[in-house]
Design an enzyme around this catalytic site. Structure first.
Site, PDB file in Angstrom:
ATOM      1  N   LYS A  31       5.703 -14.721   2.191  1.00  0.00           N
ATOM      2  CA  LYS A  31       5.593 -15.361   0.872  1.00  0.00           C
ATOM      3  C   LYS A  31       7.005 -15.393   0.279  1.00  0.00           C
ATOM      4  CE  LYS A  31       3.481 -17.396  -2.393  1.00  0.00           C
ATOM      5  NZ  LYS A  31       2.871 -18.734  -2.250  1.00  0.00           N
ATOM      6  N   ASP A  54      -0.493 -18.425   1.557  1.00  0.00           N
ATOM      7  CA  ASP A  54      -1.495 -19.340   0.986  1.00  0.00           C
ATOM      8  C   ASP A  54      -1.784 -20.485   1.965  1.00  0.00           C
ATOM      9  OD1 ASP A  54       1.152 -20.058   0.521  1.00  0.00           O
ATOM     10  OD2 ASP A  54       0.799 -20.930  -1.462  1.00  0.00           O
ATOM     11  N   ASP A  78      -4.701  -7.725   5.044  1.00  0.00           N
ATOM     12  CA  ASP A  78      -6.009  -7.249   4.575  1.00  0.00           C
ATOM     13  C   ASP A  78      -6.864  -8.450   4.180  1.00  0.00           C
ATOM     14  OD1 ASP A  78      -8.055  -5.624   3.502  1.00  0.00           O
ATOM     15  OD2 ASP A  78      -7.203  -5.892   1.499  1.00  0.00           O
ATOM     16  N   TYR A  88       0.826  -1.217   0.000  1.00  0.00           N
ATOM     17  CA  TYR A  88       0.000   0.000   0.000  1.00  0.00           C
ATOM     18  C   TYR A  88       0.858   1.264   0.000  1.00  0.00           C
ATOM     19  CZ  TYR A  88      -4.436  -2.430   1.071  1.00  0.00           C
ATOM     20  OH  TYR A  88      -5.565  -3.217   1.040  1.00  0.00           O
ATOM     21  N   ASP A 133     -10.226 -10.442   6.426  1.00  0.00           N
ATOM     22  CA  ASP A 133     -11.597 -10.682   5.955  1.00  0.00           C
ATOM     23  C   ASP A 133     -11.969 -12.142   6.172  1.00  0.00           C
ATOM     24  OD1 ASP A 133     -11.967  -8.075   5.092  1.00  0.00           O
ATOM     25  OD2 ASP A 133     -12.807  -8.664   3.152  1.00  0.00           O
TER      26      ASP A 133
HETATM   27  C1  IPM Z   1      -9.729  -2.791   5.125  1.00  0.00           C
HETATM   28  C2  IPM Z   1     -10.373  -2.438   3.835  1.00  0.00           C
HETATM   29  C3  IPM Z   1      -9.563  -1.393   3.099  1.00  0.00           C
HETATM   30  C4  IPM Z   1      -8.170  -1.896   2.873  1.00  0.00           C
HETATM   31  C5  IPM Z   1     -10.250  -1.001   1.799  1.00  0.00           C
HETATM   32  C6  IPM Z   1     -11.526  -0.267   2.047  1.00  0.00           C
HETATM   33  C7  IPM Z   1      -9.354  -0.255   0.878  1.00  0.00           C
HETATM   34  O1  IPM Z   1     -10.564  -3.554   3.059  1.00  0.00           O
HETATM   35  O2  IPM Z   1      -9.583  -1.915   5.991  1.00  0.00           O
HETATM   36  O3  IPM Z   1      -9.378  -3.940   5.307  1.00  0.00           O
HETATM   37  O4  IPM Z   1      -7.903  -2.709   2.014  1.00  0.00           O
HETATM   38  O5  IPM Z   1      -7.280  -1.459   3.586  1.00  0.00           O
HETATM   39 MG    MG Z   2      -9.948  -5.322   3.967  1.00  0.00          MG
END
Ligand code: IPM
Ligand code: MG
Length: 370
Positions: free
Chosen positions: A202, A235, A259, A151, A263
């Protein structure tokens, strides 16, 4: 004995914390106002502190009016706060990379909130999609590097529109950046009962940045002989999270890897609607920012059914960061009590509205022993 130094606030006066609230887009305003209501109840129950909330209406609507997501001196305003309580940014009419780089990333990167902390646990009353996995089997903290890596925004495009068009997106890993996130993660692992850290990598395929990442993890580990640590390829980590959730405690991963893993973690714990996060400046040079990880969720915006639990858990993280651990624990106990009672929003299989969950948590807070 020297005379006591007069203090600015007489003893017994509750501390006042300044909170910058940025609900922003989508369900952000719904869940942040629910969170503020619950925070008020917690402050009243605790009695040791009060909250002064500054409301900022920055976000995609502000962008439509002003051509930017926040004023150029936005960070100077936020700097006056002790913590930032953030909703979600993202709008169907604005490209996601514009909104992200317009509001959230400038705050995270501008304040060097380099540690993103994402706790995951299965709350009582919540069902994991994993078979035979319940409360207690999954109790993780994912530490996400939050200032560089994939990022970093380093790259560009050339020969636009031509057949030879090229785009690069370079991940940046600095010794300072990697070392400080490793230390932070080892510290978190050390503070938890199992003292167990998994370093996600990785380095089999990415032989520069990720090998560097592994080397620094190994170096830092020497300062933490009491922490057991292992390395897992990203992975393989997804499989381990699904198949052996009990083998994981604290996790550290790059900006992008964490990230994705967070999720998955949220889904395995029942729903993205409960997962909180803190964007932390561990050195406390700047205010840290707390937000639910679910995003703006335009499909359910305005329907009154958004799950406010992530924003409550987020609020608890914020209280803990401010030094109000007993209040944070009280809030989480109230949330768990409400979840256990089956007062759940539709994403968790329930029928309760945002308001009903909020009211139940406020009542639980009021009835809670400190
Ligand atoms: C998170 C979100 C953000 C990220 C998005 C909204 C860009 O997915 O905070 O995990 O990837 O950082
Ligand atoms: Mg995210």
């Amino acid at each position: 004995m020297p005379p006591a130094i007069p203090s600015a606030t007489p003893p017994g006066t509750p501390k006042e914390y300044r909170i910058a609230s940025i609900p922003a887009d989508g369900i952000g305003p719904e869940v942040i106002s629910a969170g503020l209501e619950v925070l008020e109840a917690v402050a009243a129950r605790d009695g040791g502190f009060t909250l002064k909330v500054d409301h900022y209406d920055w976000g995609s609507n502000w962008y439509r009016r002003h051509g930017m997501f926040m004023p150029p001196d936005g960070l100077a305003w936020l700097r006056t706060a002790d913590a930032i309580y953030f909703g979600a940014v993202g709008d169907p009419d604005v490209p996601d990379h514009i909104s992200l780089w317009g509001l959230r990333l400038p705050i995270c990167q501008g304040f060097d909130q380099y540690a993103n902390v994402r706790p995951t646990r299965i709350l009582p009353g919540v069902t994991s999609p994993l078979r035979d996995v319940g409360v207690g089997d999954l109790d993780w903290v994912i530490v996400r590097e939050n200032s560089e890596g994939e990022y970093a925004g380093h790259g560009g495009r050339a020969h636009r529109g031509m057949p030879e068009e090229v785009a690069t997106e370079t991940a940046i890993f600095t010794r300072r950046g990697v070392e400080r996130i490793m230390r932070f993660a080892f510290d978190i692992a050390r503070s938890r009962p199992r003292k167990l850290l998994t370093v996600v990598t990785k380095s089999n395929a990415q032989r520069h940045g990720m090998v560097f990442w592994d080397e620094i993890a190994a170096l830092v580990s020497h300062d933490y002989p009491d922490v057991t640590w292992d390395k897992e390829l990203v992975d393989a980590m997804t499989t381990r999270m699904v198949r052996k959730p009990q083998s994981i405690d604290t996790v550290v991963a790059t900006n992008l890897h964490a990230d994705i893993l967070s999720d998955l973690a949220a889904a395995l714990a029942g729903s993205l609607g409960i997962a909180p996060t803190g964007n932390i400046d561990p050195e406390r040079r700047s205010p840290s920012m707390f937000e639910p990880i679910h995003g703006s969720a335009f499909d359910i915006t305005g329907k009154g059914i958004a799950n406010p639990v992530a924003s409550f858990w987020t609020a608890a993280m914020m209280l803990e960061h401010l030094g109000e651990k007993p209040a944070a624990d009280l809030l989480m106990r109230a949330v768990e009590q409400v979840c256990a009672a089956g007062i759940l929003s539709p994403d968790l299989g329930g029928k309760a509205t945002t308001q009903e969950v909020t009211r139940a948590v406020v009542e639980a807070v009021r009835g809670m022993n400190r």
